[in-house]
Design a protein around this motif. Structure first.
Motif, short mmCIF file in Angstrom:
data_model
loop_
_atom_site.label_atom_id
_atom_site.label_comp_id
_atom_site.label_asym_id
_atom_site.label_seq_id
_atom_site.Cartn_x
_atom_site.Cartn_y
_atom_site.Cartn_z
N UNK A 33 0.84 -1.21 0.00
CA UNK A 33 0.00 0.00 0.00
C UNK A 33 0.87 1.26 0.00
N UNK A 34 1.91 1.25 0.84
CA UNK A 34 2.77 2.44 0.93
C UNK A 34 3.61 2.60 -0.35
N UNK A 35 4.08 1.50 -0.90
CA UNK A 35 4.81 1.60 -2.18
C UNK A 35 3.95 2.29 -3.23
N UNK A 36 2.69 1.84 -3.33
CA UNK A 36 1.77 2.42 -4.31
C UNK A 36 1.53 3.90 -3.99
N UNK A 37 1.29 4.19 -2.71
CA UNK A 37 0.99 5.57 -2.30
C UNK A 37 2.14 6.51 -2.65
N UNK A 38 3.36 6.10 -2.36
CA UNK A 38 4.52 6.96 -2.65
C UNK A 38 4.69 7.14 -4.15
N UNK A 39 4.38 6.10 -4.88
CA UNK A 39 4.49 6.15 -6.35
C UNK A 39 3.53 7.17 -6.94
N UNK A 40 2.29 7.23 -6.41
CA UNK A 40 1.32 8.18 -6.98
C UNK A 40 1.45 9.59 -6.41
N UNK A 41 2.23 9.77 -5.34
CA UNK A 41 2.48 11.14 -4.87
C UNK A 41 2.24 11.42 -3.40
N UNK A 42 1.66 10.48 -2.67
CA UNK A 42 1.50 10.69 -1.22
C UNK A 42 2.89 10.84 -0.59
N UNK A 59 9.44 -1.05 7.04
CA UNK A 59 10.02 -1.79 5.91
C UNK A 59 9.74 -1.05 4.59
N UNK A 60 8.50 -0.61 4.42
CA UNK A 60 8.12 0.10 3.20
C UNK A 60 8.93 1.39 3.03
N UNK A 61 9.11 2.12 4.12
CA UNK A 61 9.87 3.38 4.05
C UNK A 61 11.34 3.12 3.77
N UNK A 62 11.88 2.05 4.38
CA UNK A 62 13.29 1.72 4.14
C UNK A 62 13.50 1.34 2.67
N UNK A 63 12.54 0.60 2.11
CA UNK A 63 12.62 0.19 0.69
C UNK A 63 12.51 1.39 -0.24
N UNK A 64 11.76 2.40 0.21
CA UNK A 64 11.38 3.50 -0.70
C UNK A 64 12.56 4.36 -1.12
N UNK A 65 13.56 4.46 -0.27
CA UNK A 65 14.75 5.25 -0.59
C UNK A 65 14.44 6.70 -0.96
N UNK A 66 13.37 7.25 -0.38
CA UNK A 66 13.09 8.69 -0.56
C UNK A 66 13.82 9.45 0.54
N UNK A 67 14.24 10.69 0.26
CA UNK A 67 14.87 11.47 1.33
C UNK A 67 13.93 11.61 2.52
N UNK A 96 9.61 1.50 13.10
CA UNK A 96 9.52 2.35 11.90
C UNK A 96 10.89 2.56 11.23
N UNK A 97 11.95 2.14 11.91
CA UNK A 97 13.33 2.34 11.44
C UNK A 97 13.61 3.83 11.18
N UNK A 98 13.15 4.66 12.13
CA UNK A 98 13.31 6.11 12.01
C UNK A 98 13.99 6.68 13.26
N UNK A 99 14.63 7.83 13.08
CA UNK A 99 15.23 8.54 14.22
C UNK A 99 14.22 9.46 14.90
N UNK A 100 13.18 9.84 14.17
CA UNK A 100 12.13 10.71 14.71
C UNK A 100 10.86 10.51 13.90
N UNK A 101 9.73 10.88 14.49
CA UNK A 101 8.49 10.98 13.70
C UNK A 101 8.17 12.45 13.51
N UNK A 102 7.45 12.73 12.45
CA UNK A 102 7.07 14.12 12.17
C UNK A 102 5.93 14.56 13.08
N UNK A 103 5.08 13.59 13.46
CA UNK A 103 3.93 13.92 14.31
C UNK A 103 3.67 12.74 15.24
N UNK A 104 3.61 13.04 16.54
CA UNK A 104 3.28 12.02 17.54
C UNK A 104 1.97 12.44 18.20
N UNK A 105 0.98 11.57 18.15
CA UNK A 105 -0.35 11.90 18.64
C UNK A 105 -0.73 11.00 19.83
#
Length: 275
Positions: A33-42, A59-67, A96-105
């Motif tokens: 789902x995330x691969x498709x979403x990033x591909x179309x512009x999300x 996993x999806x974000x690590x695969x995506x290789x977007x900045x 999430x394999x991240x150093x930070x999140x943009x938004x924590x709710x």
């Protein structure tokens, strides 16, 4: 397609106005789902510890290789973790394999347990440490929000609430706006359009703009100044939900949709849920 819009939050950060929600998606489903979403512009993905799919999102974000700075990732503090927000976010970041999140709710206030102010103080610290760029809440009513502001002096940048044409929450939306809290809609299509897509006004507008009922409803959220996160794991639906930048609804049309409001809550009641 014109550029997707971004919203400036009261802390100075910006977020995409339209993102992908991944509630009820499995770790496997969420990757494609995330691969498709990033591909179309999300560029905005909304998950939560409670969804049990942060590993898949990671996993999806690590695969995506977007900045990293092109992505806007949201996750949420679950009710059981309100007394350990720091550990909860560390666990989420690891998945999430991240150093930070943009938004924590904070996912729910759970007023019956009365830990939400302490949890909020912990989240303020997490923001100071840079582990969450922005902090906000979900499902908070006016009295819960007022208490956070009164007792900590820090206002959430977002209040993510159930909001769709049958449950428009106009008073809460207006109160949020007065306090510079951005309203974000969850279940924006009323859980797959239940009772919304067959409304005459929605069908009429879909015909007029040669769009689907879902696209009309998403555009209504955008034109109402809401951040919106429709969820889907279907590739065609993910693309369809994002193809909403080439038209706008006018004031009169927004007014017609406003008449659909029935105060019909499909999700739990924030005053009692989790308590």
């Amino acid at each position: 397609m014109t550029n997707p819009t971004v919203i400036k939050l009261q802390d100075g950060n910006v977020m995409p106005q339209l993102g992908l929600g991944v509630w009820q998606a499995s770790n496997e489903e969420v990757v494609s789902a995330i691969h498709k979403a990033l591909e179309v512009g999300y560029r905005s993905i909304d998950t939560a510890a409670a969804y049990k799919n942060e590993d898949g999102v990671g996993k999806a974000l690590a695969d995506a290789a977007l900045p990293r700075d092109e992505l806007f990732i949201t996750t949420k503090l679950w009710n059981d973790d309100q007394q350990r927000p720091h550990q909860a976010l560390q666990d989420s970041l690891e998945k999430l394999q991240l150093d930070y999140v943009d938004l924590y709710l904070m996912h729910w206030p759970v007023p019956g347990k009365n830990h939400y102010v302490e949890a909020w103080k912990g989240m303020i610290e997490l923001q100071k440490q840079g582990l969450a760029k922005s902090i906000g809440v979900c499902n908070f009513q006016v009295n819960h929000l007022q208490r956070l502001i009164d007792e900590t002096g820090v206002t959430p940048v977002i209040n993510q609430i159930e909001l769709h044409p049958l449950m428009q929450q106009r008073q809460l939306h207006a109160w949020n706006a007065t306090h510079k809290i951005q309203t974000e809609s969850w279940s924006p299509l009323a859980q797959g359009g239940a009772g919304v897509f067959d409304q005459q006004v929605i069908r009429k507008l879909a015909e007029k703009y040669a769009k689907t009922p879902a696209q009309i409803v998403i555009r209504w959220h955008l034109d109402s100044g809401l951040v919106v996160i429709p969820k889907s794991v279907t590739a065609s639906r993910i693309a369809e939900n994002f193809a909403v930048w080439d038209f706008r609804l006018d004031k009169e049309e927004l007014g017609e949709i406003a008449k659909l409001d029935q105060g019909k809550r499909l999700g739990p009641d924030p005053d009692t849920f989790g308590s």
